[in-house]
Design a protein around this motif. Structure first.
Motif, PDB file in Angstrom:
ATOM      1  N   GLU A  46       0.758  -1.256   0.108  1.00 35.25           N
ATOM      2  CA  GLU A  46      -0.044   0.017   0.225  1.00 35.25           C
ATOM      3  C   GLU A  46       1.182   1.122  -0.156  1.00 35.25           C
ATOM      4  N   HIS A  47       0.454   2.276  -0.697  1.00 29.62           N
ATOM      5  CA  HIS A  47       1.106   3.654  -0.618  1.00 29.62           C
ATOM      6  C   HIS A  47       0.057   4.837  -0.672  1.00 29.62           C
ATOM      7  N   PHE A  48       0.267   5.462   0.297  1.00 27.14           N
ATOM      8  CA  PHE A  48      -0.847   6.587   0.577  1.00 27.14           C
ATOM      9  C   PHE A  48       0.306   7.736   0.659  1.00 27.14           C
ATOM     10  N   GLU A  49      -0.717   8.911   0.247  1.00 29.40           N
ATOM     11  CA  GLU A  49      -0.138  10.282   0.528  1.00 29.40           C
ATOM     12  C   GLU A  49       0.565  10.774   1.394  1.00 29.40           C
ATOM     13  N   ASP A  50      -0.097  10.462   2.544  1.00 35.80           N
ATOM     14  CA  ASP A  50       0.482  11.265   3.943  1.00 35.80           C
ATOM     15  C   ASP A  50      -0.183  10.390   4.956  1.00 35.80           C
ATOM     16  N   GLU A  51       0.281  10.744   6.327  1.00 35.32           N
ATOM     17  CA  GLU A  51      -0.107  10.015   7.393  1.00 35.32           C
ATOM     18  C   GLU A  51      -1.685  10.014   7.683  1.00 35.32           C
ATOM     19  N   THR A  52      -2.272  11.294   7.188  1.00 28.19           N
ATOM     20  CA  THR A  52      -3.628  11.474   7.940  1.00 28.19           C
ATOM     21  C   THR A  52      -4.407  10.586   6.687  1.00 28.19           C
ATOM     22  N   VAL A  53      -4.139  10.613   5.597  1.00 27.46           N
ATOM     23  CA  VAL A  53      -4.783   9.577   4.669  1.00 27.46           C
ATOM     24  C   VAL A  53      -4.699   8.275   4.927  1.00 27.46           C
TER      25      VAL A  53
END
Length: 142
Positions: free
Chosen positions: A104-111
């Protein structure tokens, strides 16, 4: 539905998102050993990569758990890939029919944390809560 090929996505291209789905794994061997008492999850802060990345394995103990994954994974993939800030969400069956590779790869910690909350409260999260997850996560502040 699962695929014997890599489920590919990069970026928001909807045509790439649900590219390969079939149920080719269900007839294979069903033996496996119980997982360890606790599923290891490793958290690491990383300044080398942008965003938050999760890599690891989803480990089933038996065919019943494989069937749960086969039933609930397609909707979870579809919903996750539609989340704002999801850069990649890949699930790869391995040569062991009880184990999937998860990336998985997400834009930032909040997302990423929003995704984790949605996933845990979803039908996928509830139905597969007892399946072992062995994950390593980079890009978190803590």
């Amino acid at each position: 539905m699962l695929t014997s090929r890599f489920l590919e996505t990069e970026g928001p291209d909807a045509q790439t998102r649900d590219k390969h789905c079939s149920s080719s794994r269900l007839g294979r061997r069903a033996s496996g050993t119980p997982p360890p008492a606790a599923s290891p999850v490793t958290y690491r802060s990383s300044r080398q990569t942008s965003g938050v990345r999760l890599t690891g394995e989803l480990v089933c103990r038996n065919l019943d758990e494989v069937r749960l994954v086969a039933e609930y994974l397609p909707a979870h993939i579809r919903l996750t890939r539609a989340e704002p800030g999801c850069l990649a969400f890949n699930v790869t069956p391995t040569t062991n029919p009880l184990i999937w590779r998860v990336e998985e790869h997400f834009e930032d910690e909040t997302v990423f944390r929003t995704h984790q909350e949605r996933g845990a409260s979803s039908e996928w999260g509830q139905m597969t809560a007892e399946i072992e997850r062995r994950y390593s996560i980079t890009g978190l502040s803590q």
